[in-house]
Enzyme design. Structure first.
Site, short mmCIF file in Angstrom:
data_model
loop_
_atom_site.label_atom_id
_atom_site.label_comp_id
_atom_site.label_asym_id
_atom_site.label_seq_id
_atom_site.Cartn_x
_atom_site.Cartn_y
_atom_site.Cartn_z
N LYS A 22 -2.89 43.02 -4.24
CA LYS A 22 -1.73 43.53 -5.30
C LYS A 22 -0.33 43.55 -4.79
O LYS A 22 0.68 43.48 -5.27
CB LYS A 22 -2.30 44.54 -6.04
CG LYS A 22 -2.26 46.03 -5.56
CD LYS A 22 -2.47 46.90 -6.37
CE LYS A 22 -2.80 48.51 -5.73
NZ LYS A 22 -1.61 49.11 -5.26
N ARG A 27 5.06 41.85 -4.94
CA ARG A 27 6.25 41.28 -4.27
C ARG A 27 6.55 39.86 -4.58
O ARG A 27 7.73 39.49 -4.91
CB ARG A 27 5.96 41.44 -2.85
CG ARG A 27 6.20 42.82 -2.13
CD ARG A 27 5.68 42.88 -0.86
NE ARG A 27 6.13 44.29 -0.16
CZ ARG A 27 5.17 45.31 -0.59
NH1 ARG A 27 4.20 45.23 -1.46
NH2 ARG A 27 5.34 46.39 0.16
N ARG A 98 4.89 61.33 -10.43
CA ARG A 98 4.96 60.55 -9.03
C ARG A 98 6.57 60.67 -8.77
O ARG A 98 7.13 59.88 -9.34
CB ARG A 98 4.30 59.17 -8.83
CG ARG A 98 2.80 59.51 -9.05
CD ARG A 98 1.97 58.36 -8.64
NE ARG A 98 2.09 57.76 -7.60
CZ ARG A 98 1.62 56.59 -7.12
NH1 ARG A 98 1.05 55.67 -8.12
NH2 ARG A 98 1.67 56.26 -5.64
N SER A 144 8.00 57.62 0.60
CA SER A 144 7.18 56.23 0.16
C SER A 144 7.95 55.11 0.84
O SER A 144 9.14 54.97 0.37
CB SER A 144 6.97 56.24 -1.29
OG SER A 144 6.38 54.99 -1.85
N SER A 145 7.37 54.12 1.16
CA SER A 145 7.97 52.90 1.86
C SER A 145 8.28 51.86 0.65
O SER A 145 9.14 51.03 0.69
CB SER A 145 7.03 52.13 2.74
OG SER A 145 5.74 51.65 2.07
N SER A 172 4.11 54.20 6.04
CA SER A 172 3.48 52.88 5.30
C SER A 172 4.47 51.75 5.85
O SER A 172 4.69 50.76 5.18
CB SER A 172 3.88 53.03 4.14
OG SER A 172 2.85 53.95 3.50
N ASP A 288 -4.00 53.72 2.49
CA ASP A 288 -4.91 53.10 1.45
C ASP A 288 -6.18 53.05 2.14
O ASP A 288 -7.30 53.04 1.55
CB ASP A 288 -4.38 51.76 0.87
CG ASP A 288 -3.17 52.32 -0.03
OD1 ASP A 288 -2.77 53.16 -0.09
OD2 ASP A 288 -2.66 51.04 -0.51
N LYS A 315 0.00 60.14 -4.21
CA LYS A 315 -0.50 58.83 -4.86
C LYS A 315 -1.49 58.90 -6.16
O LYS A 315 -0.82 59.70 -6.96
CB LYS A 315 -1.52 58.08 -3.72
CG LYS A 315 -0.56 57.62 -2.57
CD LYS A 315 -1.30 56.85 -1.60
CE LYS A 315 -0.60 56.48 -0.35
NZ LYS A 315 0.69 55.84 -0.57
N ARG A 364 -9.42 53.90 -5.59
CA ARG A 364 -9.87 53.94 -4.21
C ARG A 364 -11.11 55.08 -4.10
O ARG A 364 -12.02 55.09 -3.25
CB ARG A 364 -8.82 54.12 -3.23
CG ARG A 364 -8.04 52.98 -3.23
CD ARG A 364 -7.21 52.89 -2.11
NE ARG A 364 -5.99 51.74 -2.37
CZ ARG A 364 -6.23 50.58 -2.30
NH1 ARG A 364 -7.23 50.17 -2.37
NH2 ARG A 364 -5.10 49.66 -2.72
O1 LIG Z 1 4.55 48.57 -1.04
C1 LIG Z 1 2.98 48.62 -1.23
O2 LIG Z 1 2.48 47.64 -1.70
C2 LIG Z 1 2.33 49.75 -0.97
C3 LIG Z 1 2.87 50.98 -0.12
C4 LIG Z 1 2.03 51.99 -0.05
O3 LIG Z 1 2.70 53.05 -0.68
P1 LIG Z 1 3.46 54.19 0.15
O4 LIG Z 1 4.47 53.33 0.71
O5 LIG Z 1 3.97 55.06 -0.94
O6 LIG Z 1 2.83 54.91 1.19
C5 LIG Z 1 0.53 51.88 -0.29
O7 LIG Z 1 -0.04 53.08 -0.35
C6 LIG Z 1 0.41 51.27 -1.82
O8 LIG Z 1 -0.84 51.11 -2.08
C7 LIG Z 1 1.02 49.87 -1.88
C1 LIG Z 2 -1.03 54.06 -3.73
C2 LIG Z 2 -1.73 53.12 -4.15
O1 LIG Z 2 -1.13 52.29 -5.18
P1 LIG Z 2 0.59 52.59 -5.99
O2 LIG Z 2 1.07 53.52 -4.91
O3 LIG Z 2 1.05 51.16 -5.83
O4 LIG Z 2 0.23 52.87 -7.28
C3 LIG Z 2 -2.98 52.21 -3.99
O5 LIG Z 2 -3.45 51.45 -4.32
O6 LIG Z 2 -3.77 53.07 -3.18
#
Ligand SMILES: O=C(O)C1=C[C@@H](OP(=O)(O)O)[C@@H](O)[C@H](O)C1
Ligand SMILES: C=C(OP(=O)(O)O)C(=O)O
Length: 409
Positions: A22, A27, A98, A144-145, A172, A288, A315, A364
């Site tokens: 996903k 992206r 969030r 958060s990235s 991340s 994750d 999350k 998860r």
């Molecule tokens: O950029 C992405 O696709 C993601 C970045 C991560 O989040 P964070 O950057 O908030 O840790 C990850 O936990 C999320 O499931 C997907």
């Molecule tokens: C953190 C997750 O998703 P998102 O932040 O994109 O909702 C995830 O899929 O574990």
């Protein structure tokens, strides 16, 4: 709804077509739109988080509900802020809790106009889209990235491009690398030196793009392998040189006795018999995967100390609290510290007589706990199992195909 999941009677024989990633799907959708591509993305994920993105990008509406999808919320906020018009974007109750302030502040200082509809710092948002000037900004790298990826993807279309100075620890990070690598495939170059990413004004070029299978989803099958005595598991559509940071899970599972053989169609898992006495790992690059390893380690009776978990609290749920609460039901006592460390030193408590694992609207939680059915003689009960659709809609079907007995109770 609740499921009772029971272990397969005999050996597990599974060849699993994993869902598409996903992270890559969401992206690729943004980059495809920004490049005005005539091509459809191939092997797009069919999960909820991608579906909301497809719907938003193809809709005539000005109001978008991205439900629980963090990537869709963050990526579309940046995307819409440069599309002329007035837009609103909202999500689930959890999404409204969030944080998004860092991204909104960053975009507003680059020429966007984004307002909060309810609570300051959180969705829902009203976005007044216009051309973005761009320029130089600083942004904390430790929350958060997704904020960073969101800014990077629209950066080449800013009038002056973007100089992004990341402050402090960067969490991340592989997801930022993933963003930059996909941008490069769509014809845009960036430079990343130290804490600074620079992107000049450029145009995206349309390409034909196929999404890889999801390495985060693969981790649940690795856990099943680690907990099974007799299993042959093949996972299709995974590549050794994956763009996904969660491919690191393969190496880490080697410490839990699961080896990985790459084939021309994916990976074959094998038991190696080499299991560590204690697992120490910093999950800052693969947040994750944390739930998979926490649940798998306690079930294997392997103490652990996991650090770098600071993003887990914001999350789908507070994952540190959720893991502690639900594992206590199964008789395992975990301790956390510093908002970022979770440990298990082997401490046990009396398990509940008839535990039902709560999932907290977190896919998860459901997917990480399901392999416990292999260990618990009475099987495992999971509440609201439908949460898996956020990233892996066919999860329960795939478990059934592998021989698990799953009934609604
Ligand atoms: O950029 C992405 O696709 C993601 C970045 C991560 O989040 P964070 O950057 O908030 O840790 C990850 O936990 C999320 O499931 C997907
Ligand atoms: C953190 C997750 O998703 P998102 O932040 O994109 O909702 C995830 O899929 O574990």
């Amino acid at each position: 709804m609740k499921y009772l999941i029971k272990s397969p009677e005999g050996a597990i024989r599974a060849s699993v077509q994993l869902p598409a990633s996903k992270s890559i799907s969401n992206r690729a959708l943004i980059l495809n739109a920004l490049s005005y591509s005539p091509y459809d993305i191939q092997n797009l994920s069919d999960c909820d988080d991608t579906e909301v993105m497809v719907r938003a990008l193809n809709s005539d509406s000005r109001d978008f509900d991205i439900k629980a999808a963090g990537t869709a919320m963050r990526f579309l906020t940046a995307f819409l802020s440069k599309i002329v018009g007035e837009w609103t974007i909202t999500g689930t109750e959890r999404m409204k809790n969030r944080p998004i302030k860092l991204l909104v502040d960053a975009l507003n200082s680059l020429g966007a106009r984004i307002e909060y509809i309810e609570k300051e710092g959180y969705p829902p948002l009203r976005i007044f889209g216009s051309a973005l000037q761009g320029g130089e900004i600083s942004l904390a790298g430790g929350v958060s990235s997704q904020y960073i990826s969101a800014l990077l993807m629209v950066a080449p279309l800013m009038e002056n491009g973007l100089i992004l100075n990341l402050e402090g620890n960067i969490i991340s990070r592989p997801y930022i690398d993933l963003t930059l690598q996909l941008m490069e495939q769509f014809g845009v170059k960036a430079t990343w030196n130290g804490q600074t990413i620079r992107i000049l004004p450029q145009e995206y070029k349309p390409i034909r793009f196929t999404v890889e299978s999801d390495w985060s989803a693969a981790s649940y099958w690795y856990s099943i392998m680690a907990l099974s005595k007799n299993a042959e598991i093949e996972l299709l559509g995974l590549f050794k040189n994956s763009l996904q940071g969660d491919a690191a899970g393969a190496k880490l599972f080697a410490q839990l006795g699961v080896g990985t053989v790459f084939t021309d169609r994916g990976v074959r898992l094998k038991h190696t018999g080499n299991v560590t006495k204690k697992l120490l790992y910093n999950f800052v690059n693969e947040p994750d995967l944390a739930q998979t390893f926490v649940v798998c380690c306690v079930l294997l009776n392997i103490p652990f100390r996991f650090t770098g978990l600071q993003s887990l609290k914001i999350k789908e749920t507070d994952r540190i609290e959720a893991l502690k609460t639900e594992l206590r039901k199964l008789g395992y006592l975990l301790t956390d510290s510093n908002d970022s460390i979770l440990e298990w030193n082997g401490e046990r408590c009396e398990p509940e007589m008839d535990p039902v694992i709560a999932t907290y609207e977190d896919h998860r939680m459901a997917m990480a706990f399901a392999p416990a059915a292999l260990i618990l003689p009475q099987g495992l009960k999971i509440a609201e199992p439908e949460v898996v659709t956020k990233s892996y809609p066919a999860y329960w079907e795939d478990l059934k195909q592998a021989g698990f007995d799953i009934t609604e109770i």
